[in-house]
Design an enzyme around this catalytic site. Structure first.
Site, PDB file in Angstrom:
ATOM      1  N   HIS A   9      -7.062  12.766 -14.858  1.00  0.00           N
ATOM      2  CA  HIS A   9      -7.892  13.896 -15.281  1.00  0.00           C
ATOM      3  C   HIS A   9      -7.066  15.100 -15.719  1.00  0.00           C
ATOM      4  CE1 HIS A   9     -11.593  12.224 -12.864  1.00  0.00           C
ATOM      5  NE2 HIS A   9     -11.338  11.557 -13.966  1.00  0.00           N
TER       6      HIS A   9
ATOM      7  N   ASN B 299     -10.880   6.859   3.946  1.00  0.00           N
ATOM      8  CA  ASN B 299     -11.887   7.883   3.692  1.00  0.00           C
ATOM      9  C   ASN B 299     -12.695   8.052   4.982  1.00  0.00           C
ATOM     10  OD1 ASN B 299     -14.163   9.375   2.724  1.00  0.00           O
ATOM     11  ND2 ASN B 299     -13.765   8.595   0.660  1.00  0.00           N
TER      12      ASN B 299
END
Ligand code: OAD
Length: 239
Positions: free
Chosen positions: A110, A203
């Protein structure tokens, strides 16, 4: 002996959370306090470049006050142990913390807070300075924009292709700190699974990629990384 065991990683905002950088989604996330349309789309930039620059300058200033954490340092260490050609890090993060931890060849899917691009001549360059005047200008007179990927824009093609190739050819795909809801980054984990890699996740919460994972560590990246590295080193010969 040459090591042929290949690990590819996809990281997201969660790996930088312990460094003090806000994630995007969920409580207190960046997208709770800012409108995506206004600050992270080409349309928003066209409408109000100053507002967009104020948002990115604030993120740049904040990122500079943050340090890489155990998660970033662990991945850099894994590269050192297995060889940097055997451990690829593709990140959706734009904060540069993987590189500051010593990681090599980071694939910034990104873009980066530390690069700018001219909207007129399209020249892209590194930029660690803070600008006196916003929005900043290029030498050609055109307006500069942050060289980050906004919603509705394509990812840098060569970088995505390399991340795709690594996903296709790795033995283990490690997903750390991403909700796995933004495409095409999230698709890399599916590519790896389709080509036969094991997929593991770190996570504290379930993610949209959990269903692909053989193993999930429900912990913060910094708390799990050393355990995961140990596990990788103990299983690498079995692949
Ligand atoms: P999200 O904010 O969507 O997700 C962050 C994930 O990190 C969540 O799944 C959290 O449970 C997890 N998490 C939180 N703290 C953690 C910790 N200490 N250790 C490990 N995991 C933790 O962020 P991303 O998935 O990175 O794109 O978002 C993807 C993209 O959406 C971003 O790159 C950005 C955003 O809109 C653009 O701006 C183009």
């Amino acid at each position: 002996m040459k090591n042929n065991f290949k690990v590819a990683c996809l990281t997201g905002a969660g790996i930088s959370a312990e460094s003090g950088i806000a994630t995007f989604r969920g409580m207190g996330g960046m997208w709770e306090n800012h409108s995506i349309e206004e600050v992270a789309t080409p349309y928003g930039y066209k409408k109000n470049p100053l507002l967009v620059w104020q948002f990115y300058e604030a993120r740049r200033r904040q990122a500079l006050t943050c340090k890489p954490n155990k998660g970033h340092l662990g991945l850099a260490r894994l590269q050192n142990i297995l060889g940097e050609e055997n451990v690829t890090i593709a990140t959706q993060n734009v904060d540069g913390l993987h590189q500051r931890a010593g990681a090599k060849n980071v694939l910034e899917l990104h873009g980066s807070l530390w690069r700018v691009r001219c909207i007129k001549c399209e020249k892209e360059s590194e930029s660690f300075e803070f600008f006196d005047e916003l929005p900043p200008k290029c030498n050609c007179g055109g307006m500069l924009r942050p060289a980050v990927v906004w919603f509705g824009e394509e990812l840098p093609q060569a970088i995505f292709q390399e991340a795709y190739n690594k996903a296709e050819s790795c033995n283990l795909y490690l997903v750390i700190g991403t909700s796995g809801v933004v495409e095409p980054a999230a698709s890399l984990a599916r590519v790896a699974a389709n080509y036969g890699a094991a997929v593991w996740e770190i996570n504290p919460e379930q993610s949209a990629l959990t269903y692909l994972c053989q193993k999930s560590w429900r912990k913060k990246a910094g708390d799990a990384i050393e355990e995961v590295i140990e596990e990788i080193l103990s299983v690498q010969n079995k692949f």
